[in-house]
Design a protein around this motif. Structure first.
Motif: not given
Length: 298
Positions: A84-90, A92-96
């Motif tokens: 789930q941490a990978l999902v959240e990180r991903t 946010y990264s694409v959103g950035a």
């Protein structure tokens, strides 16, 4: 210069001795602050939406990744254990990258302290890349009518194969990849413009190719914005790169791209791309050249 950063960039738990240098993002943020970047210049992104991801990725793949139903082979190809941490990180990264691209249109220059996930294909992840943030950002700008033509300038040492595959369905996304011919991926895709340089390429040949490629793409396509994958893995000491480009050469590359866009009044959004050294403080020195060049010019 607005910089987009989320603490989850470096908070992803990985197995011991995993090859990906996950701590470099936090180390880089600290190093950039020491250059004089203020806290106000760091902005926390919001997550990319499923609708934004679907501009470049299949809904089936998006659903599988977000809900943790990818096959073992798909996870192995992706390069990260699913969590789930990978999902959240991903997200946010694409959103950035999306938000940084929008900001660059208004301010001239911005950066995501992550991103450059150019091995992600429409239907799958690959090589530590899950969703193709620069392709998604480009498609978002075009779909929302903020831009008509977007140039993705990929200067990672590895070819932007996923970006090339996705952009084949987007006529107004122009892809230019300057990479090592002998490096990953073994099977290359067809970007609009591929500049495949031999192993052990040094500063003069690399910089000459960059200057010619950038000037040509801008003259032919007149992009409204350039999304720049500033991969640090062209550096001669990178452990997954095969070029002999010096640290000064990395700085000169980044300086030229930023200065060219400044002189031509083309908005520029930058993403980190790859950079692989076991001593993560050393790879941070390479990524830092991008931000030093930006501060020297702005």
């Amino acid at each position: 210069m607005q910089l987009f950063y989320h603490h989850l960039y470096s908070a992803l738990p990985l197995p011991e001795r995993h090859r990906f240098p996950i701590k470099k993002y936090q180390l880089l943020k600290t190093a950039i602050a020491e250059l004089g970047v203020t806290a106000e210049q760091f902005k926390q992104p919001v997550k990319a939406s499923a609708a934004q991801l679907a501009l470049c990725h299949s809904e089936h793949y998006i659903h599988q990744f977000i809900n943790g139903t990818l096959s073992d082979n798909a996870i192995k190809k992706m390069g990260f254990p699913h969590s789930q941490a990978l999902v959240e990180r991903t997200l946010y990264s694409v959103g950035a990258s999306i938000q940084a691209a929008e900001h660059a249109l208004n301010s001239g220059l911005s950066a995501n302290l992550s991103g450059g996930y150019h091995h992600a294909y429409r239907e799958s992840g690959s090589g530590y890349c899950i969703f193709n943030d620069l392709a998604v950002a480009a498609a978002h700008l075009i779909t929302s009518e903020q831009a008509s033509t977007v140039l993705i300038l990929d200067c990672d040492v590895h070819q932007g194969d996923g970006t090339a595959e996705i952009a084949q369905c987007h006529n107004n996304i122009i892809t230019c990849s300057i990479h090592c011919e002998a490096n990953f991926p073994r099977i290359k895709q067809h970007s609009d413009y591929d500049f495949a340089l031999p192993a052990h390429t040094t500063d003069p040949d690399y910089l000459a190719t960059l200057k010619q490629a950038l000037a040509f793409c801008v003259r032919i396509h007149q992009p409204d914005i350039i999304l720049y994958n500033a991969g640090a893995d062209i550096y001669e000491k990178d452990e997954l790169g095969l070029f002999n480009v010096s640290l000064a050469g990395v700085y000169q590359r980044d300086y030229h791209v930023i200065n060219f866009c400044k002189q031509q009044q083309i908005p520029l959004m930058c993403a980190l791309g790859g950079g692989y050294q076991r001593q993560q403080s050393e790879v941070v020195k390479v990524h830092k050249q991008l931000f030093q060049a930006a501060l020297d010019l702005y």
